[in-house]
Design a protein around this motif. Structure first.
Motif, short mmCIF file in Angstrom:
data_model
loop_
_atom_site.label_atom_id
_atom_site.label_comp_id
_atom_site.label_asym_id
_atom_site.label_seq_id
_atom_site.Cartn_x
_atom_site.Cartn_y
_atom_site.Cartn_z
N ARG A 149 0.97 -1.18 -0.06
CA ARG A 149 -0.04 0.12 0.01
C ARG A 149 0.91 1.13 -0.16
N HIS A 150 1.70 1.13 0.92
CA HIS A 150 2.86 2.34 0.89
C HIS A 150 3.68 2.74 -0.46
N VAL A 151 4.18 1.62 -1.02
CA VAL A 151 4.76 1.82 -2.41
C VAL A 151 3.56 2.36 -3.36
N LEU A 152 2.49 1.75 -3.48
CA LEU A 152 1.41 2.21 -4.46
C LEU A 152 0.97 3.65 -4.20
N SER A 153 0.75 4.09 -2.91
CA SER A 153 0.30 5.31 -2.60
C SER A 153 1.55 6.14 -3.02
N GLY A 154 2.55 5.92 -2.82
CA GLY A 154 3.84 7.01 -2.83
C GLY A 154 3.97 7.01 -4.32
N THR A 155 3.91 5.91 -5.24
CA THR A 155 4.04 5.96 -6.58
C THR A 155 3.18 6.83 -7.25
N GLU A 156 1.79 6.73 -6.75
CA GLU A 156 0.79 7.43 -7.32
C GLU A 156 1.12 8.89 -7.22
N THR A 157 1.60 9.26 -5.88
CA THR A 157 1.44 10.64 -5.58
C THR A 157 2.73 11.23 -6.53
N VAL A 158 3.91 10.52 -6.79
CA VAL A 158 4.92 10.91 -7.58
C VAL A 158 4.51 11.10 -8.91
N VAL A 159 3.74 9.93 -9.42
CA VAL A 159 3.51 9.97 -10.86
C VAL A 159 2.49 11.39 -11.04
N LYS A 160 1.61 11.67 -10.04
CA LYS A 160 0.52 12.86 -10.27
C LYS A 160 1.38 14.01 -10.36
N GLU A 161 2.51 14.13 -9.58
CA GLU A 161 3.18 15.19 -9.76
C GLU A 161 4.07 15.74 -10.82
N VAL A 162 4.62 14.33 -11.30
CA VAL A 162 5.37 14.52 -12.59
C VAL A 162 4.51 14.94 -13.80
N VAL A 163 3.29 14.10 -13.91
CA VAL A 163 2.62 14.53 -15.23
C VAL A 163 1.65 15.91 -14.72
N LYS A 164 1.48 16.40 -13.79
CA LYS A 164 0.87 17.62 -13.54
C LYS A 164 1.42 18.67 -14.34
N GLU A 165 0.79 19.50 -14.93
CA GLU A 165 1.00 20.75 -15.81
C GLU A 165 1.54 21.71 -14.91
N PRO A 166 2.47 22.60 -15.30
CA PRO A 166 3.09 23.59 -14.26
C PRO A 166 1.79 24.59 -14.20
#
Length: 97
Positions: free
Chosen positions: A77-94
């Protein structure tokens, strides 16, 4: 702290947890293997000297398995939630300024 960023801290945390888990697993596996490879003579000498034996240690292998089963869902769960957060931050438009 700000210069490392969320991705950096996530990577540091995951790496640290993985290394600690691997070290703990190796130590436990080594102890279990050592206990399992004892000859009957060594087993009798250990029992006579009062040291714990595999039979009197209440199943070290079972405790390793139990620990893995308890910790695995939380780790996943920790890995998946952290990965989700990182992916959202990376793909988020400035944000527009």
């Amino acid at each position: 702290m700000e210069e490392i960023g969320r991705v950096g801290w996530f990577t540091i945390g995951v790496t640290t947890i993985a290394l600690a888990g691997a070290g703990h697993a190796m130590a436990g596996a080594g102890r279990i293997a050592k206990e399992m490879l004892r000859t009957p003579d060594e087993e009798r000498r250990a029992a006579a000297s009062g040291r714990r034996t595999l039979e009197s240690a209440s199943g070290a292998g079972g405790w390793v398995l139990f620990g893995a089963l308890v910790l695995a869902p939380g780790a996943i769960r920790h890995v998946l939630s952290g990965t989700e957060t990182v992916v959202k931050e990376v793909v988020k438009e400035p944000a527009a300024r």
